[in-house]
Scaffold this motif. Structure first.
Motif, PDB file in Angstrom:
ATOM      1  N   GLY A 111      45.457  33.961  24.532  1.00 43.54           N
ATOM      2  CA  GLY A 111      44.585  32.957  23.943  1.00 43.54           C
ATOM      3  C   GLY A 111      43.561  33.544  22.981  1.00 43.54           C
ATOM      4  N   THR A 170      34.836  36.799  38.370  1.00 40.37           N
ATOM      5  CA  THR A 170      34.014  36.116  39.371  1.00 40.37           C
ATOM      6  C   THR A 170      33.676  37.025  40.559  1.00 40.37           C
ATOM      7  OG1 THR A 170      35.865  35.240  40.689  1.00 40.37           O
ATOM      8  CG2 THR A 170      35.189  33.960  38.756  1.00 40.37           C
ATOM      9  N   VAL A 180      41.380  25.536  19.402  1.00 37.54           N
ATOM     10  CA  VAL A 180      42.384  26.568  19.129  1.00 37.54           C
ATOM     11  C   VAL A 180      43.582  26.341  20.053  1.00 37.54           C
ATOM     12  CG1 VAL A 180      42.821  29.051  19.115  1.00 37.54           C
ATOM     13  CG2 VAL A 180      40.556  28.180  18.481  1.00 37.54           C
TER      14      VAL A 180
HETATM   15  P1  NDP Z   1      43.115  30.413  28.023  1.00 41.07           P
HETATM   16  O1  NDP Z   1      43.202  29.586  29.263  1.00 41.07           O
HETATM   17  O2  NDP Z   1      44.214  30.312  27.045  1.00 41.07           O
HETATM   18  O3  NDP Z   1      42.863  31.948  28.407  1.00 41.07           O
HETATM   19  C1  NDP Z   1      41.906  32.243  29.386  1.00 41.07           C
HETATM   20  C2  NDP Z   1      41.722  33.752  29.490  1.00 41.07           C
HETATM   21  O4  NDP Z   1      40.736  34.006  30.496  1.00 41.07           O
HETATM   22  C3  NDP Z   1      42.973  34.491  29.891  1.00 41.07           C
HETATM   23  O5  NDP Z   1      43.002  35.733  29.231  1.00 41.07           O
HETATM   24  C4  NDP Z   1      42.790  34.694  31.394  1.00 41.07           C
HETATM   25  O6  NDP Z   1      43.494  35.865  31.770  1.00 41.07           O
HETATM   26  C5  NDP Z   1      41.281  34.885  31.486  1.00 41.07           C
HETATM   27  N1  NDP Z   1      40.699  34.508  32.772  1.00 41.07           N
HETATM   28  C6  NDP Z   1      40.665  33.288  33.373  1.00 41.07           C
HETATM   29  N2  NDP Z   1      40.042  33.370  34.549  1.00 41.07           N
HETATM   30  C7  NDP Z   1      39.671  34.664  34.713  1.00 41.07           C
HETATM   31  C8  NDP Z   1      38.992  35.373  35.740  1.00 41.07           C
HETATM   32  N3  NDP Z   1      38.563  34.759  36.845  1.00 41.07           N
HETATM   33  N4  NDP Z   1      38.776  36.697  35.545  1.00 41.07           N
HETATM   34  C9  NDP Z   1      39.194  37.328  34.438  1.00 41.07           C
HETATM   35  N5  NDP Z   1      39.841  36.723  33.434  1.00 41.07           N
HETATM   36  C10 NDP Z   1      40.081  35.401  33.588  1.00 41.07           C
HETATM   37  O7  NDP Z   1      41.732  30.001  27.333  1.00 41.07           O
HETATM   38  P2  NDP Z   1      41.318  29.925  25.771  1.00 41.07           P
HETATM   39  O8  NDP Z   1      41.758  31.156  25.084  1.00 41.07           O
HETATM   40  O9  NDP Z   1      41.706  28.611  25.251  1.00 41.07           O
HETATM   41  O10 NDP Z   1      39.712  29.890  25.892  1.00 41.07           O
HETATM   42  C11 NDP Z   1      38.919  31.052  25.820  1.00 41.07           C
HETATM   43  C12 NDP Z   1      37.464  30.634  25.920  1.00 41.07           C
HETATM   44  O11 NDP Z   1      37.131  29.753  24.845  1.00 41.07           O
HETATM   45  C13 NDP Z   1      37.105  29.880  27.201  1.00 41.07           C
HETATM   46  O12 NDP Z   1      35.833  30.252  27.639  1.00 41.07           O
HETATM   47  C14 NDP Z   1      37.130  28.431  26.768  1.00 41.07           C
HETATM   48  O13 NDP Z   1      36.309  27.618  27.590  1.00 41.07           O
HETATM   49  C15 NDP Z   1      36.572  28.549  25.358  1.00 41.07           C
HETATM   50  N6  NDP Z   1      36.947  27.436  24.510  1.00 41.07           N
HETATM   51  C16 NDP Z   1      38.267  27.275  24.110  1.00 41.07           C
HETATM   52  C17 NDP Z   1      38.593  26.249  23.257  1.00 41.07           C
HETATM   53  C18 NDP Z   1      39.967  26.113  22.692  1.00 41.07           C
HETATM   54  O14 NDP Z   1      40.142  25.303  21.767  1.00 41.07           O
HETATM   55  N7  NDP Z   1      40.967  26.850  23.165  1.00 41.07           N
HETATM   56  C19 NDP Z   1      37.595  25.252  22.810  1.00 41.07           C
HETATM   57  C20 NDP Z   1      36.257  25.487  23.304  1.00 41.07           C
HETATM   58  C21 NDP Z   1      35.963  26.558  24.113  1.00 41.07           C
HETATM   59  P3  NDP Z   1      44.208  36.081  33.201  1.00 41.07           P
HETATM   60  O15 NDP Z   1      44.923  34.814  33.552  1.00 41.07           O
HETATM   61  O16 NDP Z   1      45.104  37.268  32.958  1.00 41.07           O
HETATM   62  O17 NDP Z   1      43.097  36.403  34.134  1.00 41.07           O
END
Ligand code: NDP
Length: 261
Positions: free
Chosen positions: A19, A56, A180
């Protein structure tokens, strides 16, 4: 992107396995940064260092940050990007654990990372924290109450970090990435059938400008990819922003509102 190599400076990016985080990690790498990416899987884009860490988990975060500092001697930039969203439904239909896990991931995670990293920044004379926020943090919705609450709370972490960090050269920013195309947005009913997305390059351009100190005037405030023009942000950062600009505030009903100011 400026293309300027920032002399081996080190960035720690959470949620770099996929992402937006993966895009941001690669953009920082291209701009000359050493990039360490944290995620539960530990995966990270080629050329960056991946480290498994659940953001977390307080002990895991402390261990990961200590490991990065021991390997590289410094952390100049923290990007709190790892995030979670819940299914779209009214609050009273929410699953308790699912709802709370959004708060835990989006608030406790950045809290733990910021708490662990900023002392190293202060010892080194300063640094920058970028929190991936959202328009959802600035207004209510009938659904996504955990996500909205978590991103509003995150803005308060940004503000508090910016205020307390200022005298130490530590700046903190909210970066809203627009919309995105990622696993997260694909999981959301509101985006089903969407064809127009914010280019990840636009998010990366804002991040790199922040990382290079071009937007320091926005410390404690929010910028949004896909809406903000980078040159305009640079100009406003130089000129200085007004009290409360691009911050979460209670809007008074007028100058006679006892809560005004
Ligand atoms: P995705 O769900 O596509 O990716 C999330 C990422 O966070 C992954 O790399 C996942 O990796 C990691 N992750 C989730 N939980 C944990 C955890 N407990 N510990 C460590 N890593 C973790 O999200 P996006 O790329 O869409 O979003 C990224 C950020 O941007 C977020 O904060 C989201 O709220 C924000 N955002 C996104 C928008 C969008 O349009 N996409 C719009 C507005 C805000 P893994 O599973 O390997 O742990």
């Amino acid at each position: 992107m400026t293309g300027a190599a920032p002399d081996g400076r080190v960035a720690l990016v959470t949620g770099a396995s996929r992402g937006i985080g993966a895009h941001l990690a690669l953009a920082l790498l291209a701009a000359g940064w050493v990039v360490v990416g944290l995620s539960r899987s530990g995966a990270a884009p080629d050329g960056t260092e991946g480290m498994p860490c659940d953001v977390t988990d307080a002990e895991a975060v402390d261990r990961a940050v200590a490991e990065v500092v021991s390997r590289h001697g410094r952390i100049d930039l923290l990007v709190n990007n790892a995030g979670l969203i819940e299914p779209e439904r009214p609050l009273w239909e929410a699953d308790v654990d699912e709802w709370w896990q959004v708060l835990v991931t989006n608030v406790r995670g950045p809290f733990l990372l910021t708490r662990a990293v900023v002392p190293h920044m202060i010892a080194a004379g300063g640094g920058r924290v970028v929190n991936l926020n959202s328009g959802a943090g600035t207004r209510e919705r009938h659904d996504l109450t955990a996500y909205c609450a978590s991103k509003s709370a995150l803005a308060r972490l940004t503000g508090g970090t910016a205020l307390a960090g200022a005298e130490h050269g530590v700046r903190a920013f909210d970066l809203a990435p627009g919309v995105v195309e990622t696993d997260m947005t694909h999981s959301m009913d509101m985006h089903s059938g969407r064809t127009e997305w914010t280019a990840p390059e636009d998010v990366a351009a804002l991040l790199v400008a922040m990382a290079e100190g071009e937007l320091d005037g926005f410390s404690g405030r929010m910028v949004r990819a896909g809406a903000d023009d980078l040159d305009e942000l640079r100009r406003r950062s130089q000129a200085g922003l007004g009290d409360g600009d691009r911050m979460l505030r209670l809007r008074p009903w007028g100058p006679d509102d006892p809560l005004a100011g």
